[in-house]
Write a protein that holds these residues in place. Structure first.
Motif, PDB file in Angstrom:
ATOM      1  N   ALA A   1       0.880  17.077   2.718  1.00 39.29           N
ATOM      2  CA  ALA A   1       0.730  17.042   4.178  1.00 39.29           C
ATOM      3  C   ALA A   1      -0.741  17.128   4.571  1.00 39.29           C
ATOM      4  O   ALA A   1      -1.195  16.441   5.503  1.00 39.29           O
ATOM      5  N   TRP A   2      -1.497  17.939   3.865  1.00 37.80           N
ATOM      6  CA  TRP A   2      -2.919  18.058   4.162  1.00 37.80           C
ATOM      7  C   TRP A   2      -3.668  16.777   3.768  1.00 37.80           C
ATOM      8  O   TRP A   2      -4.512  16.288   4.518  1.00 37.80           O
TER       9      TRP A   2
ATOM     10  N   ASP B   1       1.618   5.395   3.465  1.00 32.97           N
ATOM     11  CA  ASP B   1       0.955   6.628   3.907  1.00 32.97           C
ATOM     12  C   ASP B   1       1.760   7.343   4.980  1.00 32.97           C
ATOM     13  O   ASP B   1       1.806   8.578   5.021  1.00 32.97           O
ATOM     14  N   PHE B   2       2.422   6.588   5.855  1.00 26.44           N
ATOM     15  CA  PHE B   2       3.259   7.197   6.892  1.00 26.44           C
ATOM     16  C   PHE B   2       4.421   7.951   6.258  1.00 26.44           C
ATOM     17  O   PHE B   2       4.745   9.074   6.654  1.00 26.44           O
ATOM     18  N   ILE B   3       5.047   7.333   5.264  1.00 27.67           N
ATOM     19  CA  ILE B   3       6.165   7.979   4.571  1.00 27.67           C
ATOM     20  C   ILE B   3       5.693   9.246   3.876  1.00 27.67           C
ATOM     21  O   ILE B   3       6.308  10.318   4.011  1.00 27.67           O
ATOM     22  N   ARG B   4       4.616   9.146   3.111  1.00 21.68           N
ATOM     23  CA  ARG B   4       4.108  10.316   2.391  1.00 21.68           C
ATOM     24  C   ARG B   4       3.766  11.450   3.348  1.00 21.68           C
ATOM     25  O   ARG B   4       4.137  12.611   3.116  1.00 21.68           O
TER      26      ARG B   4
ATOM     27  N   ASN C   1       4.684  12.052   6.604  1.00 24.02           N
ATOM     28  CA  ASN C   1       5.750  12.623   7.419  1.00 24.02           C
ATOM     29  C   ASN C   1       6.855  13.255   6.581  1.00 24.02           C
ATOM     30  O   ASN C   1       7.460  14.241   7.016  1.00 24.02           O
ATOM     31  N   MET C   2       7.105  12.720   5.397  1.00 23.27           N
ATOM     32  CA  MET C   2       8.027  13.395   4.493  1.00 23.27           C
ATOM     33  C   MET C   2       7.454  14.750   4.085  1.00 23.27           C
ATOM     34  O   MET C   2       8.161  15.763   4.054  1.00 23.27           O
ATOM     35  N   ALA C   3       6.165  14.780   3.781  1.00 25.00           N
ATOM     36  CA  ALA C   3       5.535  16.034   3.364  1.00 25.00           C
ATOM     37  C   ALA C   3       5.549  17.062   4.491  1.00 25.00           C
ATOM     38  O   ALA C   3       5.888  18.231   4.278  1.00 25.00           O
ATOM     39  N   ALA C   4       5.193  16.637   5.706  1.00 23.31           N
ATOM     40  CA  ALA C   4       5.192  17.559   6.844  1.00 23.31           C
ATOM     41  C   ALA C   4       6.599  18.083   7.112  1.00 23.31           C
ATOM     42  O   ALA C   4       6.791  19.279   7.393  1.00 23.31           O
ATOM     43  N   PHE C   5       7.582  17.191   7.038  1.00 21.94           N
ATOM     44  CA  PHE C   5       8.974  17.611   7.233  1.00 21.94           C
ATOM     45  C   PHE C   5       9.401  18.606   6.162  1.00 21.94           C
ATOM     46  O   PHE C   5      10.069  19.613   6.449  1.00 21.94           O
ATOM     47  N   PHE C   6       9.004  18.357   4.912  1.00 18.54           N
ATOM     48  CA  PHE C   6       9.393  19.246   3.819  1.00 18.54           C
ATOM     49  C   PHE C   6       8.759  20.626   3.934  1.00 18.54           C
ATOM     50  O   PHE C   6       9.343  21.614   3.475  1.00 18.54           O
ATOM     51  N   VAL C   7       7.564  20.701   4.502  1.00 11.25           N
ATOM     52  CA  VAL C   7       6.950  22.024   4.689  1.00 11.25           C
ATOM     53  C   VAL C   7       7.858  22.897   5.548  1.00 11.25           C
ATOM     54  O   VAL C   7       8.193  24.037   5.191  1.00 11.25           O
TER      55      VAL C   7
END
Length: 235
Positions: free
Chosen positions: A56-57, A153-156, A158-164
């Motif tokens: 996410a970062w 990059d959008f998938i990576r 937003n998936m990461a932010a959602f997973f946090v």
């Protein structure tokens, strides 16, 4: 030997998730369950949280908070439902559910069903992700299915932010049903360096590997692991 095998599995899953946006739990959870059922779902969720924060970062400029909020709203009741399932079923039944979840994830990933990230679709994906993620740690496929036609990059991001957010909610719910505590935190400690190493290796090398080949190999391994988990329930 058990810990070494488990950390190698986590490293591989971390590499794949960093490269394509999801895959840590799909790859690692079935194998970790065979090695030690206590590794699922809390310890692997801690690894997923660590990796999600890093990703996410790294891709923070592509995060879309307006789209994610509906998925997060749906995630809350899904998390509660998944936590109640973990509280209700025993370890053997959890293994069967884990295997079926993996096979369903592979089927959805290979299918040609197309979803657009509308508000209802994001809410539904969030709910299913919460239910599957809390009960088995495998919460990526529903979100990946909805976002699959967006940019990499959008998938990576937003998936990461959602997973946090998802991992924090899942760990809180698992703690509430007494499936997450100090013992699980200790079990997860060897996974953290492996998680970050997988992230670093993917950042250095993933651009040299075809995303399609990596995805195909990952899904093949997932299918085998999921099938083995289902078959073992009947043996």
């Amino acid at each position: 030997m058990e810990v070494i095998a488990a950390t190698l599995v986590v490293l591989a899953g971390s590499y794949v998730q960093t490269a394509i946006g999801f895959g840590l739990a799909v790859i690692a959870a079935p194998v970790l369950f065979f090695i030690n059922p206590d590794y699922v779902p809390a310890p692997i969720t801690i690894s997923a949280l660590t990796l999600s924060i890093a990703n996410a970062w790294r891709f923070r400029r592509s995060i879309s908070s307006s789209g994610l909020k509906f998925a997060i709203i749906g995630r809350v009741p899904g998390t509660v439902a998944g936590g109640l399932l973990v509280f209700w079923i025993d370890q053997r039944a959890l293994g069967l559910w884990l295997g079926l979840s993996v096979l369903a994830a592979v089927w959805l990933s290979l299918g040609r069903v197309e979803f657009k990230p509308t508000r209802p679709a994001m809410f539904g994906a969030g709910f299913l992700s919460g239910f599957m993620g809390t009960s088995t740690s495998i919460g990526g496929p529903p979100m990946a299915l909805v976002l699959q036609h967006q940019s990499v990059d959008f998938i990576r991001a937003n998936m990461a932010a959602f997973f946090v957010v998802s991992c924090v909610l899942s760990l809180a719910m698992l703690g509430f049903v007494d499936r997450f505590g100090p013992r699980h935190m200790l079990l997860s400690l060897p996974f953290l360096p492996a998680t970050l190493l997988g992230y670093w290796l993917a950042m250095c090398t993933a651009h040299r590997i075809s995303a399609d080949n990596l995805r195909t190999a990952s899904l093949s391994l997932c299918a085998l692991a999921g099938l083995a988990a289902v078959v073992s329930y009947w043996l």
